[in-house]
Design an enzyme around this catalytic site. Structure first.
Site, PDB file in Angstrom:
ATOM      1  N   TYR A  97     -28.082 -45.577  17.534  1.00 21.01           N
ATOM      2  CA  TYR A  97     -29.191 -45.042  16.640  1.00 21.01           C
ATOM      3  C   TYR A  97     -27.909 -44.801  15.412  1.00 21.01           C
ATOM      4  O   TYR A  97     -27.381 -44.268  15.405  1.00 21.01           O
ATOM      5  CB  TYR A  97     -29.292 -43.238  17.299  1.00 21.01           C
ATOM      6  CG  TYR A  97     -30.222 -42.662  16.783  1.00 21.01           C
ATOM      7  CD1 TYR A  97     -31.336 -42.242  16.792  1.00 21.01           C
ATOM      8  CD2 TYR A  97     -29.258 -42.315  14.842  1.00 21.01           C
ATOM      9  CE1 TYR A  97     -32.567 -41.723  15.706  1.00 21.01           C
ATOM     10  CE2 TYR A  97     -30.524 -40.781  14.426  1.00 21.01           C
ATOM     11  CZ  TYR A  97     -31.601 -41.278  14.779  1.00 21.01           C
ATOM     12  OH  TYR A  97     -32.338 -40.605  13.893  1.00 21.01           O
ATOM     13  N   GLU A 154     -34.642 -44.912   9.444  1.00 16.70           N
ATOM     14  CA  GLU A 154     -34.080 -44.637  11.028  1.00 16.70           C
ATOM     15  C   GLU A 154     -34.677 -45.710  12.240  1.00 16.70           C
ATOM     16  O   GLU A 154     -34.897 -46.377  11.698  1.00 16.70           O
ATOM     17  CB  GLU A 154     -35.089 -43.493  12.028  1.00 16.70           C
ATOM     18  CG  GLU A 154     -34.303 -43.427  13.634  1.00 16.70           C
ATOM     19  CD  GLU A 154     -35.418 -42.845  14.170  1.00 16.70           C
ATOM     20  OE1 GLU A 154     -35.261 -41.039  14.050  1.00 16.70           O
ATOM     21  OE2 GLU A 154     -36.001 -43.168  14.979  1.00 16.70           O
TER      22      GLU A 154
END
Ligand code: GDP
Ligand code: MN
Length: 385
Positions: free
Chosen positions: A101, A189
């Site tokens: 992530y 993101e």
């Protein structure tokens, strides 16, 4: 303004972040064409602005044209958490060794940028934050200095990314940060950011939220604005040229001027109420504009009472009052209305409203009086029709 995954990936590609080749499709046959072009195996991905598409059945692997056709047929038209799928993104499938992530966002409270990296990718980051907060490495970045390569390396090491992924991850973070800053985003993101068996670090998903205040220097954002997902009230308001933002409360708000509209939200909060929206009708408060504004507010099923707060400047009080009275003959309003008029010719305006005063339409001399009345009416919750 939030982008769809495919738009986010196109945005990433401008900063040379590694993304898979692919294309969008609105129909099953287009999806097959895109799959042929991307090269099998492909993944067919629902384009909706909500996470967890994989679990909801909105992401499927296809090994050939028949499978691509089958999956696209199922995914197009699907409902994912209340979002209808009108478009799919079809890309060449990647082999995954590990899922990570990475994100950059604005920490408004700290007045700094915030970078976050985790070795636990592929699941919702909120879930990781709850279950295992120490699995997320965080780093505040001074926006004037920007992200240094040493910062990026610290993030990657703190997150415990596998040795073989670190070089590629640092490189990706540097590009992602440039995309965040130069691309005027509030959020970028990548989840998952993957390591492939060949040792490549690659973005499998993209979430990008652009800062609307920077719209003026990005003419190319027009294509994103065209596909922007608005709620029904916002769509109606936009079609009528009103500055409207939907909120979750029960007090509908109409004011002239953005500053006064903001103050109106504050005073409603102060009186213990919850605004249903922000709506700035601008300088003029003609019958036409008032009618449009009232129609938008009236279409919101959560509204229990309406607060019209006008400060007369060039537009005089009696014009405003006449505009409101005229508008009320055109729209059947479901909720009681409280009006505060001040400024130029306020007295004349109030005199006109007095002739029409009832328990559905009342005038109050100050903002605070009006706010208290409207909040009380909203709490009583009477809504006819
Ligand atoms: P989200 O669930 O809406 O965030 O959608 P993602 O694009 O993040 O995909 C969800 C999951 O699908 C990923 O975490 C992967 O495990 C899987 N996935 C997506 N694309 C691929 C791919 O190209 N190859 C493989 N093997 N899995 C994929
Ligand atoms: Mn994802």
């Amino acid at each position: 303004m939030d982008l769809f995954e495919y738009q986010g990936k196109q945005y990433f590609a401008r900063w040379e972040i590694s993304v898979s080749p692919g294309g969008v499709a609105d129909t099953v046959e287009e999806a097959v064409t895109q799959a042929d072009r991307a090269g099998y195996p492909v993944v067919v991905k629902a384009q909706v602005q909500v996470g967890g598409r994989g679990k909801a059945g909105g992401i499927k692997l296809a090994n050939n044209a028949d499978e691509a056709r089958h999956h696209a047929g199922n995914i197009l038209g699907m409902d994912i958490k209340g979002h209808r799928v009108n478009r799919v993104w079809v890309e060449h499938a990647s082999d995954i060794k590990h899922e990570y992530y990475a994100s950059f966002t604005l920490d408004r409270a700290a007045r700094l940028h915030l970078g976050m990296v985790s070795a636990k990718g592929g699941v919702e980051i909120e879930q990781v934050a709850e279950e295992d907060p120490s699995a997320i490495a965080r780093l505040h970045i001074d926006p004037v200095q920007g992200l240094t390569e040493a910062d990026a390396r610290t993030l990657v090491e703190d997150a415990g990314l596998h040795e073989e992924a670190r070089g590629g991850a640092v490189e990706t973070l540097m590009k992602l940060y440039r995309c965040f800053v130069e691309g005027d985003a509030d959020l970028v993101e990548i989840n998952p950011l993957i390591l492939t068996p060949e040792g490549q670090v690659h973005a499998l998903d993209a979430k990008v939220s652009l800062d609307n205040n920077a719209m003026f220097r990005h003419p190319e954002w027009a294509e994103y604005a065209a596909t922007e997902v608005l709620d029904e009230r916002e769509t109606l308001a936009r079609s009528k040229g009103l500055q409207y933002i939907g909120l979750a409360g029960s007090v509908g708000i109409i004011a002239n001027g953005a500053g006064l509209a903001m103050s109106t939200l504050d005073v409603v909060n102060q009186a213990g109420g919850q605004p249903a929206n922000f709506l700035d009708v601008g300088g003029g408060a003609s019958a036409e504009v008032m009618t449009n504004a009232l129609e938008v507010i009236n279409s919101d099923p959560n509204v229990r009472a309406i607060f019209i707060n006008i400060f007369g400047g060039i537009t005089r009080g009696e014009e405003v009052a006449n505009g409101i009275v005229e508008a009320l003959t055109r729209v059947q309003i479901n909720s009681p209305i409280v009006i505060r008029i001040d400024g130029t010719n306020a007295e004349q305006g109030r005199a006109i409203l007095k002739e029409h005063e009832s328990d559905r339409l009342m005038s109050r001399p100050t903002m605070l009086d009006a706010a208290r009345t409207v909040v009380e009416l909203a709490a009583r919750g009477a809504r006819s029709a």
